[in-house]
Design a protein around this motif. Structure first.
Motif, PDB file in Angstrom:
ATOM      1  N   VAL A  69       0.829  -1.206   0.000  1.00  0.00           N
ATOM      2  CA  VAL A  69       0.000   0.000   0.000  1.00  0.00           C
ATOM      3  C   VAL A  69       0.862   1.254   0.000  1.00  0.00           C
ATOM      4  N   MET A  70       1.973   1.237   0.722  1.00  0.00           N
ATOM      5  CA  MET A  70       2.829   2.418   0.803  1.00  0.00           C
ATOM      6  C   MET A  70       3.670   2.622  -0.445  1.00  0.00           C
ATOM      7  N   ASN A  71       3.654   1.675  -1.360  1.00  0.00           N
ATOM      8  CA  ASN A  71       4.400   1.825  -2.605  1.00  0.00           C
ATOM      9  C   ASN A  71       3.528   2.558  -3.627  1.00  0.00           C
ATOM     10  N   ASN A  72       4.057   3.635  -4.192  1.00  0.00           N
ATOM     11  CA  ASN A  72       3.280   4.433  -5.140  1.00  0.00           C
ATOM     12  C   ASN A  72       3.047   3.723  -6.465  1.00  0.00           C
ATOM     13  N   ASN A  73       3.805   2.677  -6.744  1.00  0.00           N
ATOM     14  CA  ASN A  73       3.692   2.001  -8.034  1.00  0.00           C
ATOM     15  C   ASN A  73       2.556   0.983  -8.072  1.00  0.00           C
ATOM     16  N   VAL A  74       1.855   0.771  -6.940  1.00  0.00           N
ATOM     17  CA  VAL A  74       0.772  -0.206  -6.938  1.00  0.00           C
ATOM     18  C   VAL A  74      -0.358   0.238  -7.853  1.00  0.00           C
ATOM     19  N   SER A  75      -0.766   1.500  -7.726  1.00  0.00           N
ATOM     20  CA  SER A  75      -1.834   2.004  -8.596  1.00  0.00           C
ATOM     21  C   SER A  75      -1.401   2.029 -10.054  1.00  0.00           C
ATOM     22  N   MET A  76      -0.126   2.341 -10.295  1.00  0.00           N
ATOM     23  CA  MET A  76       0.368   2.348 -11.672  1.00  0.00           C
ATOM     24  C   MET A  76       0.352   0.936 -12.261  1.00  0.00           C
ATOM     25  N   LEU A  77       0.739  -0.068 -11.461  1.00  0.00           N
ATOM     26  CA  LEU A  77       0.717  -1.447 -11.937  1.00  0.00           C
ATOM     27  C   LEU A  77      -0.709  -1.907 -12.204  1.00  0.00           C
ATOM     28  N   ALA A  89       0.280  -2.157 -27.029  1.00  0.00           N
ATOM     29  CA  ALA A  89       0.162  -3.484 -26.426  1.00  0.00           C
ATOM     30  C   ALA A  89       0.787  -3.494 -25.043  1.00  0.00           C
ATOM     31  N   LYS A  90       0.328  -4.442 -24.213  1.00  0.00           N
ATOM     32  CA  LYS A  90       0.860  -4.595 -22.863  1.00  0.00           C
ATOM     33  C   LYS A  90       1.880  -5.732 -22.853  1.00  0.00           C
ATOM     34  N   ASP A  91       3.025  -5.462 -22.239  1.00  0.00           N
ATOM     35  CA  ASP A  91       4.079  -6.465 -22.171  1.00  0.00           C
ATOM     36  C   ASP A  91       4.014  -7.157 -20.812  1.00  0.00           C
ATOM     37  N   PRO A  92       3.743  -8.468 -20.763  1.00  0.00           N
ATOM     38  CA  PRO A  92       3.696  -9.152 -19.453  1.00  0.00           C
ATOM     39  C   PRO A  92       5.021  -9.110 -18.712  1.00  0.00           C
ATOM     40  N   ALA A  93       6.140  -9.053 -19.439  1.00  0.00           N
ATOM     41  CA  ALA A  93       7.434  -9.018 -18.759  1.00  0.00           C
ATOM     42  C   ALA A  93       7.593  -7.748 -17.938  1.00  0.00           C
ATOM     43  N   VAL A  94       7.101  -6.641 -18.452  1.00  0.00           N
ATOM     44  CA  VAL A  94       7.180  -5.381 -17.712  1.00  0.00           C
ATOM     45  C   VAL A  94       6.318  -5.439 -16.453  1.00  0.00           C
ATOM     46  N   LEU A  95       5.109  -6.001 -16.587  1.00  0.00           N
ATOM     47  CA  LEU A  95       4.235  -6.127 -15.425  1.00  0.00           C
ATOM     48  C   LEU A  95       4.849  -7.047 -14.376  1.00  0.00           C
ATOM     49  N   ARG A 205      20.171 -13.564 -11.426  1.00  0.00           N
ATOM     50  CA  ARG A 205      19.132 -13.566 -12.461  1.00  0.00           C
ATOM     51  C   ARG A 205      19.434 -12.602 -13.611  1.00  0.00           C
ATOM     52  N   PRO A 206      19.861 -11.367 -13.372  1.00  0.00           N
ATOM     53  CA  PRO A 206      20.160 -10.502 -14.517  1.00  0.00           C
ATOM     54  C   PRO A 206      21.306 -11.001 -15.397  1.00  0.00           C
ATOM     55  N   CYS A 207      22.173 -11.857 -14.851  1.00  0.00           N
ATOM     56  CA  CYS A 207      23.294 -12.348 -15.651  1.00  0.00           C
ATOM     57  C   CYS A 207      22.845 -13.324 -16.737  1.00  0.00           C
ATOM     58  N   PHE A 208      21.754 -14.040 -16.519  1.00  0.00           N
ATOM     59  CA  PHE A 208      21.281 -15.011 -17.492  1.00  0.00           C
ATOM     60  C   PHE A 208      20.311 -14.399 -18.503  1.00  0.00           C
ATOM     61  N   THR A 209      19.562 -13.407 -18.083  1.00  0.00           N
ATOM     62  CA  THR A 209      18.594 -12.761 -18.973  1.00  0.00           C
ATOM     63  C   THR A 209      18.844 -11.254 -18.980  1.00  0.00           C
ATOM     64  N   GLN A 210      20.035 -10.870 -19.378  1.00  0.00           N
ATOM     65  CA  GLN A 210      20.407  -9.465 -19.298  1.00  0.00           C
ATOM     66  C   GLN A 210      19.560  -8.603 -20.242  1.00  0.00           C
ATOM     67  N   ALA A 211      19.348  -9.077 -21.473  1.00  0.00           N
ATOM     68  CA  ALA A 211      18.595  -8.269 -22.437  1.00  0.00           C
ATOM     69  C   ALA A 211      17.148  -8.078 -21.984  1.00  0.00           C
ATOM     70  N   ALA A 212      16.504  -9.169 -21.585  1.00  0.00           N
ATOM     71  CA  ALA A 212      15.119  -9.060 -21.121  1.00  0.00           C
ATOM     72  C   ALA A 212      15.027  -8.242 -19.838  1.00  0.00           C
ATOM     73  N   PHE A 213      16.029  -8.394 -18.968  1.00  0.00           N
ATOM     74  CA  PHE A 213      16.032  -7.622 -17.719  1.00  0.00           C
ATOM     75  C   PHE A 213      16.153  -6.131 -17.987  1.00  0.00           C
ATOM     76  N   LEU A 214      17.066  -5.746 -18.877  1.00  0.00           N
ATOM     77  CA  LEU A 214      17.232  -4.327 -19.195  1.00  0.00           C
ATOM     78  C   LEU A 214      15.999  -3.763 -19.887  1.00  0.00           C
ATOM     79  N   LYS A 215      15.394  -4.554 -20.781  1.00  0.00           N
ATOM     80  CA  LYS A 215      14.198  -4.081 -21.477  1.00  0.00           C
ATOM     81  C   LYS A 215      13.047  -3.860 -20.502  1.00  0.00           C
ATOM     82  N   SER A 216      12.829  -4.820 -19.612  1.00  0.00           N
ATOM     83  CA  SER A 216      11.746  -4.671 -18.644  1.00  0.00           C
ATOM     84  C   SER A 216      12.002  -3.498 -17.708  1.00  0.00           C
ATOM     85  N   LYS A 217      13.258  -3.338 -17.288  1.00  0.00           N
ATOM     86  CA  LYS A 217      13.581  -2.230 -16.387  1.00  0.00           C
ATOM     87  C   LYS A 217      13.390  -0.892 -17.078  1.00  0.00           C
TER      88      LYS A 217
END
Length: 345
Positions: A69-77, A89-95, A205-217
């Protein structure tokens, strides 16, 4: 007020550090809450396990929900998850990345509560006092002669020294030390496992999926910044709209009052009621409205923003990307370059 404004702007610009600090404060608060909490075991066979399970699980659940609740990104998510796809389109990886980022911070305080509870040992002692091996730790020759309900009633009083009367069967200090030793072992094992899991999630985890991790971030940061800029633009537009409406109201009222005062004195004069000229400030505020000057148009614009946000693509003559900007559609064809030479002859 200036100091509070500076602090608020600093917290807005450093939201991630601010949320980490809030989670750390909640973790310390959870440990302090447990130390100040008066643990009273019911010392009844049918209630010890239920009471201990409630103390071990209910406060961590409350702390986890408070962290979300105290996280401001809850409503955004929630807005990004429930909005219609529209033109974007909505990307599930970002969510998933946004939810995992919030959940990791919100889990800090519950983990601290569970670890402190297990290391203290009172909750574990209350829950498993009836499972103490009497034949191995106490007077094993007397245990088989007792009925099972009587033995359970006797062992359930181990956490309550003022009402325990079974020293002839099992010394209370022996049972307490035995159960607290197991509880502390489980507590340190829990701390070790959570630390290793946090290390794997944050580092490996970011070492194995660096591209997907950077894109989602990247796109999660984009959604956050886009929402902030949209709120700022809406605030600026609403301020300009309100200012123009108020100026028009008072200008019309002033014009009506002037007509009422001069109605009897200037009856023979030619009627030359010129419309009031708006001041320069009103014209500047009108320019900020960007042509949106009525309530219906503004409501349609806000509805359009929610249902079909603009695609993540800059320029107008470019072909659309795959995934509406979430992922590239492969390499683009090379552009043809034409060189033209001019002669001075």
């Amino acid at each position: 007020m200036d100091k509070f404004r500076m602090i608020f702007q600093f917290l807005q610009s450093n939201q991630e550090s601010f949320m980490n600090g809030i989670c750390g404060i909640m973790a310390l608060a959870s440990a302090q809450m447990y130390s100040a909490f008066d643990f009273n075991c019911p010392c009844l066979p049918g209630y010890n396990a239920a009471y201990s399970a409630g103390i071990l699980l209910a406060p961590p659940l409350v702390l986890f929900l408070l962290g979300l609740v105290m996280n401001n990104n809850v409503s955004m998510l929630a807005e990004e998850w429930k909005r219609p796809p529209g033109r974007r389109a909505k990307d599930p990886a970002v969510l998933r990345y946004m939810f995992c980022s919030m959940a990791q911070r919100a889990l800090i305080a519950p983990v601290v509560w569970v670890a402190v509870t297990l290391l203290d040992g009172k909750c574990f002692l209350c829950a498993f006092c009836t499972a103490v091996p009497v034949t191995a730790l106490g007077n094993g020759s007397l245990a088989p002669g007792l009925p099972a309900p009587e033995l359970a009633r006797l062992l359930a009083r181990v956490p309550c020294p003022e009402i325990y009367d079974g020293d002839w069967l099992l010394a209370r200090e022996v049972a307490v030390r035995y159960l607290r030793c197991i509880s502390q072992a489980l507590g340190w094992s829990f701390v070790l496992l959570t630390t290793l899991l946090a290390f794997v999630v944050r580092s490996v985890r970011p070492c194995f999926t660096q591209a997907a991790f950077l894109k989602s971030k990247y796109w999660s940061h984009y959604i956050d910044i886009e929402r902030k800029l949209f709120d700022e633009t809406c605030t600026e537009h609403a301020k300009a709209f309100a200012k123009v409406c108020i100026q028009q109201f008072f200008e019309a009222m002033n014009h009506d009052l002037e007509l009422g005062h001069t109605h009897g004195t200037l009856a023979t004069a030619p009627a030359s009621a010129a419309a009031p000229t708006p001041p320069d400030g009103a014209e500047e505020e009108r320019e900020k409205l960007r042509g949106i000057t009525d309530q219906g148009t503004m409501n349609r614009l806000l509805t359009s923003w929610h249902k079909c946000k603009p695609p993540l693509q800059l320029g107008r003559g470019e072909p659309p990307l795959m995934g509406n900007g979430w992922a590239g559609g492969g390499p683009r064809p090379p552009r043809k370059e034409v060189a033209t030479y001019f002669s001075k002859v």
